[in-house]
Design a protein around this motif. Structure first.
Motif, PDB file in Angstrom:
ATOM      1  N   ARG A  22      -1.340 100.646 -83.856  1.00  0.00           N
ATOM      2  CA  ARG A  22      -2.476  99.733 -84.003  1.00  0.00           C
ATOM      3  C   ARG A  22      -3.344 100.114 -85.211  1.00  0.00           C
ATOM      4  O   ARG A  22      -3.978  99.246 -85.823  1.00  0.00           O
ATOM      5  CB  ARG A  22      -3.317  99.708 -82.730  1.00  0.00           C
ATOM      6  CG  ARG A  22      -2.591  99.045 -81.569  1.00  0.00           C
ATOM      7  CD  ARG A  22      -3.474  98.804 -80.371  1.00  0.00           C
ATOM      8  NE  ARG A  22      -2.731  98.192 -79.293  1.00  0.00           N
ATOM      9  CZ  ARG A  22      -2.491  96.892 -79.161  1.00  0.00           C
ATOM     10  NH1 ARG A  22      -2.990  96.059 -80.068  1.00  0.00           N
ATOM     11  NH2 ARG A  22      -1.793  96.443 -78.155  1.00  0.00           N
TER      12      ARG A  22
ATOM     13  N   GLU B 252      -4.886  89.381 -81.705  1.00  0.00           N
ATOM     14  CA  GLU B 252      -4.275  90.151 -80.620  1.00  0.00           C
ATOM     15  C   GLU B 252      -2.783  89.858 -80.469  1.00  0.00           C
ATOM     16  O   GLU B 252      -1.973  90.774 -80.247  1.00  0.00           O
ATOM     17  CB  GLU B 252      -4.996  89.847 -79.296  1.00  0.00           C
ATOM     18  CG  GLU B 252      -4.577  90.755 -78.142  1.00  0.00           C
ATOM     19  CD  GLU B 252      -4.866  92.226 -78.411  1.00  0.00           C
ATOM     20  OE1 GLU B 252      -4.048  93.072 -77.994  1.00  0.00           O
ATOM     21  OE2 GLU B 252      -5.897  92.539 -79.048  1.00  0.00           O
TER      22      GLU B 252
ATOM     23  N   GLN C  70      -0.982  91.490 -83.297  1.00  0.00           N
ATOM     24  CA  GLN C  70      -0.977  92.951 -83.112  1.00  0.00           C
ATOM     25  C   GLN C  70       0.091  93.391 -82.127  1.00  0.00           C
ATOM     26  O   GLN C  70       0.794  94.380 -82.350  1.00  0.00           O
ATOM     27  CB  GLN C  70      -2.348  93.428 -82.632  1.00  0.00           C
ATOM     28  CG  GLN C  70      -3.316  93.747 -83.744  1.00  0.00           C
ATOM     29  CD  GLN C  70      -4.455  94.649 -83.274  1.00  0.00           C
ATOM     30  OE1 GLN C  70      -4.394  95.248 -82.207  1.00  0.00           O
ATOM     31  NE2 GLN C  70      -5.486  94.753 -84.100  1.00  0.00           N
TER      32      GLN C  70
END
Length: 585
Positions: free
Chosen positions: A343, A354, A357
């Motif tokens: 991350r 999100e 990611q």
């Protein structure tokens, strides 16, 4: 009857030679990685997924430049180093000149034709005119990348040759300085001046110019063999020969170009520009890992090529062991960071969404697993190529670059973007397994051709050692059919050169070593390779006037005079901090 090496005490030269190359190479590779990542990091922070996608779309063109530049540079530097180790300095200079000429022709052709057909090239890369933001960002980057091709070629070619001519510090400093300039200009032009992808490309071009300036400045202040000669009729043959040698591994860039074209188009279809952005993140993160292996390979290559030319089999094996251990250790540390903190890399490249990611975390972890085996393949390819065994690197790069990779890409694309990234570990592990099976079945390897024809000895700085090695050398010469006269001059060569080095080169109270390698050639001649850790000293530079030619006669040098007159050739150069002599009787 096989010859028994008289003495093989601890290798006193390979370790210092290798690490003298390795640390600057690691410094350079860190600079390369940060520089290559800088465009994606800065553009990603400013432009988000669109900017990252644009940087990813131009990668196929970058790979074509890499294939030619690295092919010429690596193939040329291998021949250059092998020729120097054999005392053929004039031929080595011709190789350097020819490679510069080849690089100029290739780079100028890329710059001219690329810009002439820019619109068609953009369409081929996947930048559709309907997506105006992505199209214009890709176009702005590509225009400058194509125009700066001559700088890119020259920088890479010089880097290879500098490392093979004991100028690794110049290569390291120039590379790091250029990369720092690139990163600084990226921040200023992209974030400060808001120039987008055009600013990123311009900063890369200016960084290459700074690197070249430092390379040329370092060459002007140091003793080296990188001198340009007027190109001759043989230049074309040299270019093709070097390109053939270099292509055994640089073919990987052609395969990567095909892979990037397919991958970018597949990801745009199944996940839009977000998937392409994650792919660019993976590619840029890979620089941090793979450049450690590439840097280690560049440090190994000059030593391996030199030892291959000298037929110093023991030193070659030791250099390979050092390279694999140090490369795998450095690569494993970086792989661990990527796998443990994915991350953090997402945030570094501006991926904050999100869903993106989550995709990137999975991709980075799977890539890290494959990168370990990719590093082993890179080091293996370099070992075989440096020893002029081209089949193994060609097979490895072909498997991991197209034969296994492309079917895996198509197969994993059918499982959706979440499973797509599994293609990396499957490709790399399969390549290593298949190569090991093939190598075992075919018994392929770098053979020690006629090891019994090689006499090796390490003199530990004493005349007692010198007497012992002379006795062994005379028996070796007799074993391989040397005439009485030839045995006399062969032993005389070692006596006179050894005494000259011990008397004039070894510092008082210093521990001196002389590595002796003598090859009984098939043509009946005996070739000497002497390496010592004395201060810079060329025995052939001793005053060697004949008696009666002047009032002062250096009696210690009379034997050297005889060698000059009787030897077929002799050559001295200072290489990686040690004196190296080549002599044929």
């Amino acid at each position: 009857m096989k010859h028994q090496t008289w003495k093989t005490d601890k290798d006193r030269f390979t370790g210092p030679m290798y690490y003298k190359l390795w640390w600057p190479a690691m410094l350079s590779c860190a600079g390369w990685a940060l520089s290559d990542m800088a465009d994606a990091v800065v553009v990603g922070q400013r432009m988000g997924a669109t900017g990252l996608a644009a940087v990813s779309l131009i990668l196929p063109v970058y790979m074509i430049n890499c294939m030619a530049a690295h092919g010429l540079g690596l193939g040329g530097s291998i021949q250059f180093s092998t020729l120097l180790s054999s005392g053929q300095e004039t031929k080595a200079k011709k190789v350097f000149t020819a490679i510069l000429l080849g690089g100029a022709v290739c780079s100028l052709s890329t710059a001219v034709f690329g810009n002439l057909f820019l619109t068609g090239l953009l369409g081929l890369l996947g930048a559709a005119a309907e997506d105006e933001a992505l199209f214009s960002s890709t176009r702005d980057y590509l225009q400058i990348l194509l125009g700066a091709a001559p700088l890119f070629y020259l920088s890479n070619i010089l880097n290879y040759f500098l490392r093979n001519d004991s100028l690794q510090k110049t290569a390291g400093v120039g590379s790091v300085a250029g990369n720092i300039c690139d990163m600084g200009l990226n921040i200023f032009l992209v974030l400060g001046m808001n120039m987008g992808t055009r600013g990123a490309a311009l900063s890369t071009a200016l960084g290459q110019a700074v690197t070249i300036a430092i390379y040329l400045g370092g060459m002007g202040k140091s003793e080296h063999h990188l001198h340009i000669q007027l190109p001759g009729k043989e230049s074309s043959a040299i270019i093709l020969s070097c390109m053939r040698d270099g292509m055994a591994t640089s073919i990987q860039y052609l395969y990567q170009m095909i892979f990037f074209l397919i991958c970018n188009n597949v990801l745009i279809r199944i996940s839009g520009e977000g998937g392409v952005a994650v792919f660019d993140l993976v590619q840029n993160t890979s620089y941090l890992i793979l450049y450690l292996y590439e840097g280690t390979a560049r440090a190994m290559q000059p030593v391996l090529s030199t030892y291959h030319g000298e037929r110093n089999y023991r030193g070659r094996r030791y250099a390979a062991v050092l390279g694999f251990l140090s490369g795998i250790a450095a690569g494993s540390v970086m792989i661990s960071l990527v796998v443990l903190f994915p991350r953090g890399f997402c945030l570094l490249f501006g991926i904050r969404d999100e869903s993106f990611q989550a995709m990137a975390v999975e991709a980075l972890r799977l890539y890290g697993l494959g990168a370990f085996f990719a590093g082993i393949s890179i080091l293996t390819c370099n070992y075989y190529q440096s020893c002029e065994k081209l089949l193994a690197p060609f097979l490895i790069e072909t498997m991991r670059g197209i034969v296994i990779l492309l079917p895996c890409t198509i197969l994993f694309s059918r499982f959706g973007v979440e499973r797509f990234w599994g293609l990396f570990p499957v490709t790399e592990i399969s390549t290593c397994v298949i190569f090991l099976v093939w190598k075992t079945i075919s018994r392929y390897g770098v053979k020690e051709e006629g090891p019994d024809r090689v006499f090796q000895y390490i003199i530990e700085g004493t005349t007692t050692d010198l007497v012992e090695v002379c006795q062994g050398l005379e028996d070796f010469c007799r074993q391989w059919g040397a005439t009485v006269k030839q045995r006399y001059f062969t032993v005389l060569a070692l006596e006179e050169l050894g005494m000259a080095i011990l008397t004039h080169g070894i510092r008082e109270n210093a521990k001196g070593y002389i590595q002796v390698t003598v090859i009984a050639q098939a043509d009946g001649k005996f070739k000497f390779h002497l390496r010592d850790n004395a201060v810079k000293f060329n025995p052939f530079s001793l005053e060697t006037e004949k008696a009666g030619a002047s009032e002062g006669v250096n009696l210690d040098a009379m034997g050297i005079l005889v060698l000059k007159e009787k030897a077929e050739d002799f050559y001295y150069h200072r290489y990686q901090g040690f004196n190296s002599l080549v002599l044929t009787i």
